[in-house]
Write an enzyme that holds these catalytic residues in place. Structure first.
Site, PDB file in Angstrom:
ATOM      1  N   ASP A   1      48.374  46.674 -44.695  1.00 39.97           N
ATOM      2  CA  ASP A   1      47.228  47.508 -45.072  1.00 39.97           C
ATOM      3  C   ASP A   1      47.514  48.920 -44.564  1.00 39.97           C
ATOM      4  O   ASP A   1      46.968  49.363 -43.549  1.00 39.97           O
ATOM      5  CB  ASP A   1      45.945  46.916 -44.469  1.00 39.97           C
ATOM      6  CG  ASP A   1      45.709  45.500 -44.970  1.00 39.97           C
ATOM      7  OD1 ASP A   1      45.207  45.350 -46.076  1.00 39.97           O
ATOM      8  OD2 ASP A   1      46.079  44.539 -44.252  1.00 39.97           O
TER       9      ASP A   1
ATOM     10  N   HIS B   1      49.386  37.603 -39.545  1.00 38.16           N
ATOM     11  CA  HIS B   1      48.512  37.744 -38.369  1.00 38.16           C
ATOM     12  C   HIS B   1      49.245  37.290 -37.102  1.00 38.16           C
ATOM     13  O   HIS B   1      49.127  37.911 -36.037  1.00 38.16           O
ATOM     14  CB  HIS B   1      47.267  36.860 -38.513  1.00 38.16           C
ATOM     15  CG  HIS B   1      46.420  37.146 -39.715  1.00 38.16           C
ATOM     16  ND1 HIS B   1      46.326  36.298 -40.789  1.00 38.16           N
ATOM     17  CD2 HIS B   1      45.602  38.193 -40.001  1.00 38.16           C
ATOM     18  CE1 HIS B   1      45.491  36.799 -41.682  1.00 38.16           C
ATOM     19  NE2 HIS B   1      45.034  37.946 -41.244  1.00 38.16           N
TER      20      HIS B   1
ATOM     21  N   LEU C   1      44.176  32.696 -41.006  1.00 34.25           N
ATOM     22  CA  LEU C   1      45.400  33.234 -40.408  1.00 34.25           C
ATOM     23  C   LEU C   1      46.650  32.733 -41.122  1.00 34.25           C
ATOM     24  O   LEU C   1      46.700  31.605 -41.612  1.00 34.25           O
ATOM     25  CB  LEU C   1      45.475  32.852 -38.926  1.00 34.25           C
ATOM     26  CG  LEU C   1      44.328  33.337 -38.043  1.00 34.25           C
ATOM     27  CD1 LEU C   1      44.593  32.947 -36.582  1.00 34.25           C
ATOM     28  CD2 LEU C   1      44.114  34.848 -38.152  1.00 34.25           C
ATOM     29  N   HIS C   2      47.652  33.609 -41.163  1.00 31.78           N
ATOM     30  CA  HIS C   2      48.969  33.270 -41.694  1.00 31.78           C
ATOM     31  C   HIS C   2      50.014  33.944 -40.803  1.00 31.78           C
ATOM     32  O   HIS C   2      49.646  34.603 -39.808  1.00 31.78           O
ATOM     33  CB  HIS C   2      49.090  33.692 -43.163  1.00 31.78           C
ATOM     34  CG  HIS C   2      48.690  35.122 -43.420  1.00 31.78           C
ATOM     35  ND1 HIS C   2      49.353  36.195 -42.860  1.00 31.78           N
ATOM     36  CD2 HIS C   2      47.664  35.655 -44.135  1.00 31.78           C
ATOM     37  CE1 HIS C   2      48.793  37.322 -43.260  1.00 31.78           C
ATOM     38  NE2 HIS C   2      47.750  37.019 -44.018  1.00 31.78           N
TER      39      HIS C   2
ATOM     40  N   SER D   1      45.646  36.600 -46.886  1.00 28.48           N
ATOM     41  CA  SER D   1      44.662  35.508 -46.941  1.00 28.48           C
ATOM     42  C   SER D   1      44.190  35.297 -48.374  1.00 28.48           C
ATOM     43  O   SER D   1      43.691  34.223 -48.713  1.00 28.48           O
ATOM     44  CB  SER D   1      43.462  35.832 -46.052  1.00 28.48           C
ATOM     45  OG  SER D   1      43.899  36.105 -44.741  1.00 28.48           O
ATOM     46  N   ARG D   2      44.310  36.321 -49.214  1.00 27.76           N
ATOM     47  CA  ARG D   2      43.843  36.221 -50.601  1.00 27.76           C
ATOM     48  C   ARG D   2      44.852  35.526 -51.513  1.00 27.76           C
ATOM     49  O   ARG D   2      44.505  35.201 -52.653  1.00 27.76           O
ATOM     50  CB  ARG D   2      43.500  37.602 -51.149  1.00 27.76           C
ATOM     51  CG  ARG D   2      42.265  38.195 -50.462  1.00 27.76           C
ATOM     52  CD  ARG D   2      41.796  39.487 -51.105  1.00 27.76           C
ATOM     53  NE  ARG D   2      40.443  39.824 -50.709  1.00 27.76           N
ATOM     54  CZ  ARG D   2      40.124  40.714 -49.757  1.00 27.76           C
ATOM     55  NH1 ARG D   2      41.062  41.343 -49.092  1.00 27.76           N
ATOM     56  NH2 ARG D   2      38.855  40.951 -49.463  1.00 27.76           N
TER      57      ARG D   2
ATOM     58  N   GLY E   1      48.550  45.556 -39.123  1.00 26.56           N
ATOM     59  CA  GLY E   1      49.708  45.373 -39.990  1.00 26.56           C
ATOM     60  C   GLY E   1      49.911  46.544 -40.939  1.00 26.56           C
ATOM     61  O   GLY E   1      48.942  47.123 -41.448  1.00 26.56           O
TER      62      GLY E   1
ATOM     63  N   GLN F   1      32.501  45.549 -45.121  1.00 27.98           N
ATOM     64  CA  GLN F   1      33.673  46.131 -45.772  1.00 27.98           C
ATOM     65  C   GLN F   1      33.928  45.541 -47.160  1.00 27.98           C
ATOM     66  O   GLN F   1      34.911  45.892 -47.811  1.00 27.98           O
ATOM     67  CB  GLN F   1      34.914  46.020 -44.876  1.00 27.98           C
ATOM     68  CG  GLN F   1      35.483  44.630 -44.716  1.00 27.98           C
ATOM     69  CD  GLN F   1      36.578  44.606 -43.645  1.00 27.98           C
ATOM     70  OE1 GLN F   1      36.312  44.808 -42.454  1.00 27.98           O
ATOM     71  NE2 GLN F   1      37.818  44.387 -44.058  1.00 27.98           N
TER      72      GLN F   1
ATOM     73  N   MET G   1      40.257  38.852 -39.989  1.00 28.46           N
ATOM     74  CA  MET G   1      39.137  38.184 -40.661  1.00 28.46           C
ATOM     75  C   MET G   1      39.417  36.681 -40.767  1.00 28.46           C
ATOM     76  O   MET G   1      38.805  35.989 -41.583  1.00 28.46           O
ATOM     77  CB  MET G   1      38.904  38.786 -42.051  1.00 28.46           C
ATOM     78  CG  MET G   1      38.545  40.271 -41.975  1.00 28.46           C
ATOM     79  SD  MET G   1      37.569  40.843 -43.376  1.00 28.46           S
ATOM     80  CE  MET G   1      38.700  40.520 -44.721  1.00 28.46           C
TER      81      MET G   1
HETATM   82  P1  AMP Z   1      42.886  40.683 -42.330  1.00 25.61           P
HETATM   83  O1  AMP Z   1      42.576  39.378 -41.709  1.00 25.61           O
HETATM   84  O2  AMP Z   1      43.329  40.594 -43.758  1.00 25.61           O
HETATM   85  O3  AMP Z   1      41.806  41.717 -42.110  1.00 25.61           O
HETATM   86  O4  AMP Z   1      44.151  41.240 -41.563  1.00 25.61           O
HETATM   87  C1  AMP Z   1      44.140  41.359 -40.164  1.00 25.61           C
HETATM   88  C2  AMP Z   1      45.360  42.128 -39.715  1.00 25.61           C
HETATM   89  O5  AMP Z   1      46.540  41.434 -40.119  1.00 25.61           O
HETATM   90  C3  AMP Z   1      45.437  43.526 -40.340  1.00 25.61           C
HETATM   91  O6  AMP Z   1      45.913  44.436 -39.357  1.00 25.61           O
HETATM   92  C4  AMP Z   1      46.437  43.336 -41.436  1.00 25.61           C
HETATM   93  O7  AMP Z   1      47.126  44.519 -41.789  1.00 25.61           O
HETATM   94  C5  AMP Z   1      47.390  42.323 -40.812  1.00 25.61           C
HETATM   95  N1  AMP Z   1      48.158  41.636 -41.845  1.00 25.61           N
HETATM   96  C6  AMP Z   1      47.673  41.030 -42.953  1.00 25.61           C
HETATM   97  N2  AMP Z   1      48.685  40.561 -43.727  1.00 25.61           N
HETATM   98  C7  AMP Z   1      49.835  40.891 -43.091  1.00 25.61           C
HETATM   99  C8  AMP Z   1      51.221  40.697 -43.380  1.00 25.61           C
HETATM  100  N3  AMP Z   1      51.636  40.065 -44.482  1.00 25.61           N
HETATM  101  N4  AMP Z   1      52.127  41.163 -42.492  1.00 25.61           N
HETATM  102  C9  AMP Z   1      51.721  41.818 -41.375  1.00 25.61           C
HETATM  103  N5  AMP Z   1      50.432  42.036 -41.043  1.00 25.61           N
HETATM  104  C10 AMP Z   1      49.497  41.574 -41.891  1.00 25.61           C
END
Ligand code: AMP
Length: 278
Positions: free
Chosen positions: A147, A34, A30-31, A183-184, A144, A58, A27
């Site tokens: 989640d 991701h 990015l960090h 991201s939060r 990741g 979602q 979403m």
């Molecule tokens: P999001 O942008 O939050 O929907 O996350 C996108 C993908 O990045 C999902 O598969 C998450 O599980 C993964 N992700 C988010 N935070 C982390 C983290 N700290 N370490 C590894 N993967 C992550």
């Protein structure tokens, strides 16, 4: 790096790219979490695609959809540096055109935990992941463990819809103090930020207790919950000790166990999880 905004453009660009193609769905905002997925995809795939789409379906009606961060230029720069070949960044109208009426409803691993506390969340996740699969046609998809329930839900989705894709789970990337990158985390105030590590501390306390011989899951669950209750400002959504495959609560810990936590601090809802026993 190619940036494409429409399904038609993506399909045209998809034809003839080197395979396997690995997809990293995100979403945005990015960090390093991701980016760790993108690097793994880069190491294993001939072509790396990343989707950047804040999926409205979602989010619940009282959730953070409108304030969710969307730093797209920075995201594109980070994706480029991680070796991503193509970014799919559609609009909401592109993904959900007028008249959209088809939803992927899931039971099983989608029922409990996040499913209970965020009604409709996994319906939105499963629907968008199924749509991304048909647009991007990856051979591998990278998610990741951060989640953990989402990963279980997507494995189930791929199996049930017989999608020809390998779903690959990647370890959680953390801050030096143990807070899982999210991201939060940008919503946390300077006062809340040091307290947020309580989720990780709780999981570690549970793991230590099992390491010292505790086998009653409820005792371990309470140990973890107490760490959060002892931290000012937290409201607990759930603390659970579950079977890592089914995500059903365990009674006795005789084999692998996963700790799952969701808690709120101020206006911020955080989730985390960890292997408690292998
Ligand atoms: P999001 O942008 O939050 O929907 O996350 C996108 C993908 O990045 C999902 O598969 C998450 O599980 C993964 N992700 C988010 N935070 C982390 C983290 N700290 N370490 C590894 N993967 C992550």
């Amino acid at each position: 790096m190619n940036v494409l905004n429409t399904v038609a453009e993506f399909r045209a660009a998809r034809a003839g790219v080197p395979e396997p193609l690995g997809l990293v769905p995100t979403m945005g905002a990015l960090h390093e979490g991701h980016i760790s997925l993108a690097r793994r995809a880069r190491a294993e795939c001939a072509t790396v695609a990343m989707s950047v789409f804040v999926n409205p379906s979602q989010f619940g009606p009282r959730e953070d959809l409108s304030r969710y961060p969307r730093p797209i230029e920075r995201d594109l720069q980070m994706a480029r540096e991680a070796g991503v070949d193509v970014v799919f960044h559609p609009s909401v109208e592109e993904m959900y055109p007028a008249g959209h009426s088809t939803w992927v409803e899931m039971e099983g691993p989608a029922k409990r935990w996040e499913g209970e506390h965020r009604p409709g969340h996994f319906r939105g996740v499963a629907t968008v992941v199924a749509k991304l699969f048909t647009i991007i046609a990856p051979q591998r998809e990278y998610f990741g463990e951060k989640d953990f329930q989402q990963l279980a839900v997507i494995r189930r989705l791929a199996a049930d819809l017989m999608l020809p894709v390998d779903v690959i789970g990647c370890p959680t990337v953390r801050e030096p103090d143990g807070l899982a990158l999210s991201s939060r985390n940008v919503y946390l105030t300077p006062e809340e930020r040091p307290l947020a590590v309580a989720l990780h501390n709780a999981l570690q306390a549970g793991r230590r207790r099992i390491g010292r011989g505790e086998r009653e899951a409820e005792t371990v669950r309470r140990v973890m919950e107490q760490v959060l209750l002892d931290t000012p400002g937290f409201t607990v959504d759930y603390v659970a000790v579950v079977d890592p495959g089914s995500l059903e609560p365990l009674k006795r810990i005789e084999g692998p166990a996963r700790g799952l936590i969701a808690a709120r601090i101020g206006s911020v809802r955080l989730i985390d999880n960890m292997s408690l026993a292998e």
